[in-house]
Design an enzyme around this catalytic site. Structure first.
Site, PDB file in Angstrom:
ATOM      1  N   HIS A   1       9.797   8.499  14.154  1.00  0.00           N
ATOM      2  CA  HIS A   1       8.700   7.609  13.746  1.00  0.00           C
ATOM      3  C   HIS A   1       7.391   8.404  13.541  1.00  0.00           C
ATOM      4  O   HIS A   1       6.390   8.175  14.213  1.00  0.00           O
ATOM      5  CB  HIS A   1       8.489   6.483  14.785  1.00  0.00           C
ATOM      6  CG  HIS A   1       7.779   5.290  14.223  1.00  0.00           C
ATOM      7  ND1 HIS A   1       8.028   4.008  14.647  1.00  0.00           N
ATOM      8  CD2 HIS A   1       6.810   5.178  13.270  1.00  0.00           C
ATOM      9  CE1 HIS A   1       7.242   3.163  13.990  1.00  0.00           C
ATOM     10  NE2 HIS A   1       6.494   3.858  13.149  1.00  0.00           N
ATOM     11  N   LEU A   2       7.480   9.316  12.581  1.00  0.00           N
ATOM     12  CA  LEU A   2       6.350  10.221  12.338  1.00  0.00           C
ATOM     13  C   LEU A   2       5.519   9.835  11.118  1.00  0.00           C
ATOM     14  O   LEU A   2       4.585  10.554  10.757  1.00  0.00           O
ATOM     15  CB  LEU A   2       6.875  11.650  12.122  1.00  0.00           C
ATOM     16  CG  LEU A   2       7.441  12.375  13.342  1.00  0.00           C
ATOM     17  CD1 LEU A   2       7.893  13.790  12.957  1.00  0.00           C
ATOM     18  CD2 LEU A   2       6.403  12.458  14.461  1.00  0.00           C
ATOM     19  N   GLY A   3       5.872   8.718  10.477  1.00  0.00           N
ATOM     20  CA  GLY A   3       5.219   8.371   9.213  1.00  0.00           C
ATOM     21  C   GLY A   3       3.699   8.430   9.260  1.00  0.00           C
ATOM     22  O   GLY A   3       3.053   8.920   8.337  1.00  0.00           O
TER      23      GLY A   3
ATOM     24  N   LYS B   1       0.833  -1.210   0.000  1.00  0.00           N
ATOM     25  CA  LYS B   1       0.000   0.000   0.000  1.00  0.00           C
ATOM     26  C   LYS B   1       0.868   1.261   0.000  1.00  0.00           C
ATOM     27  O   LYS B   1       0.688   2.149  -0.827  1.00  0.00           O
ATOM     28  CB  LYS B   1      -0.940  -0.013   1.219  1.00  0.00           C
ATOM     29  CG  LYS B   1      -1.973  -1.137   1.160  1.00  0.00           C
ATOM     30  CD  LYS B   1      -2.939  -1.107   2.323  1.00  0.00           C
ATOM     31  CE  LYS B   1      -2.281  -1.391   3.644  1.00  0.00           C
ATOM     32  NZ  LYS B   1      -1.684  -2.730   3.769  1.00  0.00           N
ATOM     33  N   VAL B   2       1.810   1.327   0.949  1.00  0.00           N
ATOM     34  CA  VAL B   2       2.632   2.540   1.039  1.00  0.00           C
ATOM     35  C   VAL B   2       3.566   2.625  -0.168  1.00  0.00           C
ATOM     36  O   VAL B   2       3.658   3.675  -0.826  1.00  0.00           O
ATOM     37  CB  VAL B   2       3.447   2.559   2.360  1.00  0.00           C
ATOM     38  CG1 VAL B   2       4.315   3.813   2.419  1.00  0.00           C
ATOM     39  CG2 VAL B   2       2.529   2.492   3.582  1.00  0.00           C
TER      40      VAL B   2
ATOM     41  N   ASP C   1      13.110   7.336   9.465  1.00  0.00           N
ATOM     42  CA  ASP C   1      11.988   7.637  10.373  1.00  0.00           C
ATOM     43  C   ASP C   1      11.891   6.578  11.465  1.00  0.00           C
ATOM     44  O   ASP C   1      11.198   6.767  12.454  1.00  0.00           O
ATOM     45  CB  ASP C   1      10.688   7.660   9.552  1.00  0.00           C
ATOM     46  CG  ASP C   1       9.468   8.026  10.397  1.00  0.00           C
ATOM     47  OD1 ASP C   1       9.563   9.005  11.180  1.00  0.00           O
ATOM     48  OD2 ASP C   1       8.430   7.343  10.286  1.00  0.00           O
TER      49      ASP C   1
ATOM     50  N   ALA D   1       9.871   2.292   6.859  1.00  0.00           N
ATOM     51  CA  ALA D   1       9.239   0.980   7.136  1.00  0.00           C
ATOM     52  C   ALA D   1       9.505   0.582   8.577  1.00  0.00           C
ATOM     53  O   ALA D   1       8.735   0.935   9.488  1.00  0.00           O
ATOM     54  CB  ALA D   1       9.751  -0.057   6.155  1.00  0.00           C
ATOM     55  N   ARG D   2      10.601  -0.105   8.815  1.00  0.00           N
ATOM     56  CA  ARG D   2      10.996  -0.503  10.169  1.00  0.00           C
ATOM     57  C   ARG D   2      12.516  -0.452  10.268  1.00  0.00           C
ATOM     58  O   ARG D   2      13.210  -0.881   9.330  1.00  0.00           O
ATOM     59  CB  ARG D   2      10.524  -1.932  10.476  1.00  0.00           C
ATOM     60  CG  ARG D   2       9.059  -2.035  10.834  1.00  0.00           C
ATOM     61  CD  ARG D   2       8.740  -1.310  12.145  1.00  0.00           C
ATOM     62  NE  ARG D   2       7.322  -1.330  12.475  1.00  0.00           N
ATOM     63  CZ  ARG D   2       6.446  -0.396  12.108  1.00  0.00           C
ATOM     64  NH1 ARG D   2       6.838   0.642  11.375  1.00  0.00           N
ATOM     65  NH2 ARG D   2       5.191  -0.478  12.496  1.00  0.00           N
TER      66      ARG D   2
ATOM     67  N   GLU E   1      13.644   2.064  19.522  1.00  0.00           N
ATOM     68  CA  GLU E   1      12.972   3.375  19.517  1.00  0.00           C
ATOM     69  C   GLU E   1      12.591   3.784  20.926  1.00  0.00           C
ATOM     70  O   GLU E   1      11.951   2.990  21.629  1.00  0.00           O
ATOM     71  CB  GLU E   1      11.740   3.321  18.608  1.00  0.00           C
ATOM     72  CG  GLU E   1      12.145   3.141  17.146  1.00  0.00           C
ATOM     73  CD  GLU E   1      10.968   3.210  16.160  1.00  0.00           C
ATOM     74  OE1 GLU E   1       9.825   3.421  16.607  1.00  0.00           O
ATOM     75  OE2 GLU E   1      11.208   3.057  14.967  1.00  0.00           O
TER      76      GLU E   1
HETATM   77  N1  LIG Z   1       6.833   4.954   9.659  1.00  0.00           N
HETATM   78  C1  LIG Z   1       5.552   4.809   9.881  1.00  0.00           C
HETATM   79  O1  LIG Z   1       4.965   5.510  10.700  1.00  0.00           O
HETATM   80  C2  LIG Z   1       4.794   3.794   9.123  1.00  0.00           C
HETATM   81  C3  LIG Z   1       5.405   2.647   8.745  1.00  0.00           C
HETATM   82  N2  LIG Z   1       4.700   1.705   8.050  1.00  0.00           N
HETATM   83  C4  LIG Z   1       5.415   0.501   7.670  1.00  0.00           C
HETATM   84  O2  LIG Z   1       5.532   0.447   6.265  1.00  0.00           O
HETATM   85  C5  LIG Z   1       5.588  -0.901   5.850  1.00  0.00           C
HETATM   86  C6  LIG Z   1       4.643  -1.113   4.675  1.00  0.00           C
HETATM   87  O3  LIG Z   1       3.310  -0.835   5.039  1.00  0.00           O
HETATM   88  P1  LIG Z   1       2.120  -1.154   4.016  1.00  0.00           P
HETATM   89  O4  LIG Z   1       2.512  -0.722   2.663  1.00  0.00           O
HETATM   90  O5  LIG Z   1       0.888  -0.598   4.605  1.00  0.00           O
HETATM   91  O6  LIG Z   1       2.105  -2.736   4.090  1.00  0.00           O
HETATM   92  P2  LIG Z   1       1.651  -3.723   2.943  1.00  0.00           P
HETATM   93  O7  LIG Z   1       1.468  -5.025   3.606  1.00  0.00           O
HETATM   94  O8  LIG Z   1       0.546  -3.154   2.153  1.00  0.00           O
HETATM   95  O9  LIG Z   1       2.943  -3.820   1.992  1.00  0.00           O
HETATM   96  C7  LIG Z   1       4.115  -4.486   2.335  1.00  0.00           C
HETATM   97  C8  LIG Z   1       4.677  -5.087   1.071  1.00  0.00           C
HETATM   98  O10 LIG Z   1       5.961  -5.624   1.366  1.00  0.00           O
HETATM   99  C9  LIG Z   1       6.113  -6.766   0.571  1.00  0.00           C
HETATM  100  N3  LIG Z   1       7.190  -7.606   1.034  1.00  0.00           N
HETATM  101  C10 LIG Z   1       7.157  -8.570   1.987  1.00  0.00           C
HETATM  102  N4  LIG Z   1       8.364  -9.141   2.082  1.00  0.00           N
HETATM  103  C11 LIG Z   1       9.168  -8.524   1.189  1.00  0.00           C
HETATM  104  C12 LIG Z   1      10.511  -8.690   0.830  1.00  0.00           C
HETATM  105  N5  LIG Z   1      11.292  -9.608   1.409  1.00  0.00           N
HETATM  106  N6  LIG Z   1      11.018  -7.881  -0.131  1.00  0.00           N
HETATM  107  C13 LIG Z   1      10.239  -6.963  -0.732  1.00  0.00           C
HETATM  108  N7  LIG Z   1       8.945  -6.774  -0.431  1.00  0.00           N
HETATM  109  C14 LIG Z   1       8.423  -7.548   0.517  1.00  0.00           C
HETATM  110  C15 LIG Z   1       4.755  -7.419   0.613  1.00  0.00           C
HETATM  111  O11 LIG Z   1       4.587  -8.312  -0.458  1.00  0.00           O
HETATM  112  C16 LIG Z   1       3.834  -6.226   0.514  1.00  0.00           C
HETATM  113  O12 LIG Z   1       3.464  -5.972  -0.821  1.00  0.00           O
HETATM  114  C17 LIG Z   1       5.255  -1.727   7.086  1.00  0.00           C
HETATM  115  O13 LIG Z   1       6.457  -2.181   7.664  1.00  0.00           O
HETATM  116  C18 LIG Z   1       4.649  -0.736   8.006  1.00  0.00           C
HETATM  117  O14 LIG Z   1       4.789  -1.109   9.316  1.00  0.00           O
HETATM  118  C19 LIG Z   1       3.406   1.881   7.691  1.00  0.00           C
HETATM  119  C20 LIG Z   1       2.741   3.006   8.059  1.00  0.00           C
HETATM  120  C21 LIG Z   1       3.370   4.048   8.846  1.00  0.00           C
HETATM  121  O1  LIG Z   2       1.390   1.808  11.133  1.00  0.00           O
HETATM  122  C1  LIG Z   2       2.605   1.585  11.263  1.00  0.00           C
HETATM  123  O2  LIG Z   2       3.145   0.531  10.896  1.00  0.00           O
HETATM  124  C2  LIG Z   2       3.438   2.574  11.882  1.00  0.00           C
HETATM  125  O3  LIG Z   2       4.625   2.392  11.910  1.00  0.00           O
HETATM  126  C3  LIG Z   2       2.818   3.702  12.554  1.00  0.00           C
HETATM  127  O4  LIG Z   2       3.266   3.653  13.873  1.00  0.00           O
HETATM  128  P1  LIG Z   2       2.572   4.522  15.018  1.00  0.00           P
HETATM  129  O5  LIG Z   2       1.173   4.064  15.101  1.00  0.00           O
HETATM  130  O6  LIG Z   2       2.682   5.944  14.605  1.00  0.00           O
HETATM  131  O7  LIG Z   2       3.349   4.214  16.256  1.00  0.00           O
END
Ligand SMILES: NC(=O)C1=CN([C@@H]2O[C@H](COP(=O)(O)OP(=O)(O)OC[C@H]3O[C@@H](n4cnc5c(N)ncnc54)[C@H](O)[C@@H]3O)[C@@H](O)[C@H]2O)C=CC1
Ligand SMILES: O=C(O)C(=O)COP(=O)(O)O
Length: 609
Positions: free
Chosen positions: A345-347, A216-217, A321, A296-297, A326
């Protein structure tokens, strides 16, 4: 006559053996599919936290109003809190230590967290079975021990959609501000300097951006980066190719992505497979001067290797981020590095995303507490609403057939192998049986153990008990008006308390169908029967002859046991017959023994549904 134990009576006559048994089972109120999920407990679940006062604690007192309690351990948008408060007692306790969380959790039915709370195995163990749902107000569930949750029958739900745009926008913001040294230049100007030559940036247009993780992201970052004129390539082993085609980006191998990119943006989840996926070996394959964004993480990068790559110039800049730990240590060389831009971690932290996430998670948690299936379940099958409504009557049937079959097993046999047959005129792809299989498992296990089985832990619990449950699809001709014609439950390699329940091939076998929306038992062993599965059941085998119904009915009537249903299935007139009697109340042992004494009854069993 053999000795009579409290719940398992066995009569033996010289010429034949008859058995009369009753197994304990949990209550059998109006059943619905909702029982397959952990739902809000009754007052009997109320318990005191270790060390809590039994008289003074306001938390304990608040439980007595029979509303569920939801513990929120990190800041959640008000709109979500309002929804929760309308349904539950909401305890917002931020910054709990792991010990405080473990203490509090035994008083809570639900827990809502963000990325800052570690929901460990100890948390589930400390909950004493009361915690029914963990809601992750966001996407990443790497801070929740999902295996431990599953083992404890605790549903985990997340809010996967509401912060996507916020995370993608933050990724783009970091990308652009890194390329133009915004953070460093800002700090420099505020320090009274004017360093125009030092902060010359690089352009984004026509540069290659590799997006690692095209979910998604990642997809939203790709769209935006294309708008900035970048050449976008993506790597994701599991993403569908048509998603890449729709956005107009190229899918490439891991090696191609990391070796050809000018910018790399990480968007995969943290899993054992992605942990430290960017390491010394991988940095060595990158283009010199590559720039890296991580929203991501932290754990997907080996942070020490990144520091080395920054120092050696392989990586020109990084914008981070997220961090392995953390908050990161104050003296972290990575955080302090002059070519690194950091945010805490403001994403997901926009007003809009936080309101959206809060509403999404509150809704999912409330549904789960009501025992409804959540669309965003992480550790349970996501069953679409229309499938649920169609399968509802069969869910009840599945559990009751499981209950019946397990109670027919003679003590000590040990159930190891169960086959569940689903007879339907529908094509195999047109029938989702996961929910039904879980309910058969629930019915099989709950009457003979203290384990609570639900959709979340059914497969795990069966596996743990060495119980192999296989499915068989019995494809019928005709038009598939109903999703299922009948369900059959067979237990192999066991002895039965009621010999007539054995099929010709040697398994305990019961079969049932839904009639007028109600579950009915239609076959026991090779005898056809017809009895509504309500209340309790008495199964008797006798020589087919007049007057038997009257004799049994008379004995039950004397004790005021209401017979709600009776049916006789026989092999041939005058031969063996099975009488199936549905009773509203549980007959006393004396009454059951009196039935056993009727000379022409060869064997009989009492079963609770
Ligand atoms: N910094 C922040 O505040 C935020 C961080 N995130 C993080 O962003 C990441 C992605 O979130 P979404 O897009 O919503 O998740 P999502 O599940 O929609 O997308 C993740 C994608 O990663 C792929 N994937 C899995 N293993 C892989 C690998 N070895 N190599 C390449 N791709 C691989 C999956 O097939 C999937 O398409 C998550 O780790 C989430 O926790 C999400 C929202 C906010
Ligand atoms: O949704 C995620 O995966 C995030 O990393 C967002 O983290 P947070 O809810 O802002 O602590």
């Amino acid at each position: 006559m053999a000795a009579v134990s409290s719940w398992n009576l066995v009569f033996t006559r010289p010429s034949r053996q008859r058995s009369l048994s009753s197994s304990s089972s949990s209550s059998s109120s109006a059943l619905s599919w909702a029982r397959s999920l952990p739902s809000f407990p009754s007052k009997s679940h109320l318990r005191f936290a270790p060390g809590a006062s039994r008289t003074a604690s306001p938390t304990v007192l608040s439980l007595l109003d029979a509303k569920p309690t939801v513990l929120v351990t990190e800041k959640l948008g008000e709109a979500g809190l309002d929804l929760l408060r309308a349904f539950a007692n909401v305890d917002c306790s931020y910054n709990l230590s792991p010990e405080e969380l473990c203490t509090k959790i035994s008083l809570c039915d639900a827990l809502i967290v963000r990325s800052g709370t570690r929901v460990t195995r100890e948390v589930f163990e400390s909950s004493g079975g009361r915690l029914k749902v963990v809601g992750r107000a966001g996407v990443g569930i790497d801070n929740v021990d999902v295996s431990a949750a599953t083992e404890h029958g605790c549903l985990v739900v997340n809010a996967p959609a509401a912060n996507t745009i916020a995370a993608a926008e933050h990724g783009i913001a970091l990308l652009a501000s890194m390329a133009r040294n915004i953070a460093q230049a800002d700090a420099s100007v505020k320090a009274g300097k004017w360093q125009r030559n030092k902060y010359v940036g690089v352009s984004l247009v026509a540069k290659t951006l590799a997006i690692m993780g095209f979910g998604k992201v990642g997809s939203e970052v790709a769209r935006r980066a294309k708008g900035l004129g970048m050449h976008v390539i993506v790597h994701d082993p599991y993403a569908p190719a048509d998603r890449a085609r729709a956005i107009g980006v190229e899918m490439v191998s891991f090696d191609e992505a990391i070796s050809t990119a000018d910018f790399i943006s990480l968007h995969m989840p943290l899993t054992p497979a992605t942990s430290k996926v960017l390491n010394d070996e991988v940095f060595a394959k990158m283009k010199k001067g590559v720039r890296i964004v991580n929203v991501a993480r932290g754990g997907v990068i080996d942070e020490e290797a990144l520091l080395r790559a920054l120092d050696s110039g392989i990586v020109a800049q990084a914008a981070l981020d997220v961090f392995t730990e953390e908050p990161p240590p104050q003296d972290s060389k990575l955080v302090q590095h002059e070519n690194v831009t950091v945010t805490p971690h403001l994403g997901a932290s926009t007003t809009e995303a936080q309101e959206g996430v809060a509403i999404e998670i509150a809704d999912a948690v409330i549904r789960a507490l009501k025992g409804e299936l959540a669309a965003t379940a992480v550790n349970a099958p996501m069953v679409p609403a229309e499938v649920i409504s169609e399968l509802t009557p069969y869910v009840d049937l599945a559990e009751k057939l499981g209950r019946l079959a397990t109670q027919l097993v003679a003590g000590g046999s040990g159930i190891k192998s169960v086959k569940v047959g689903f007879a339907s005129a529908r094509g195999p792809d047109d029938l989702d049986t996961r929910l039904l299989r879980a309910m058969v498992t629930k019915g099989l296990i709950e009457p003979i153990s203290s384990v609570f089985v639900n959709l979340v832990n059914a497969d795990f619990t069966a596996k743990q008990r060495g119980l192999r449950i296989t499915e068989e699809r019995i494809v019928l001709d005709g038009s598939p008006e109903n999703p299922l014609e009948y369900i059959q439950v067979q237990i192999a390699n066991v002895e039965s308390k009621f010999a007539s329940s054995m099929s010709e091939s040697g398994e305990i076998s019961v079969e049932g169908k839904v009639k007028d929306g109600k579950p009915h038992l239609t076959k026991v062993g090779s005898f056809g029967v017809d009895v509504s599965l309500e209340g309790s059941l008495i199964l008797c085998r006798q020589i087919d002859q007049p007057g038997m119904i009257g004799k049994v009915g008379g004995i039950l009537g004397e004790e005021n046991v209401n017979v709600n249903y009776m049916s006789v299935g026989r092999t041939a007139p005058g031969k063996q017959a099975i009488m199936t009697i549905g009773v509203d109340e549980e007959p006393s042992r004396e009454t059951l023994m009196a039935i056993g004494e009727i000379p022409d009854i060869e064997e009989f069993v009492f079963l609770k549904l």
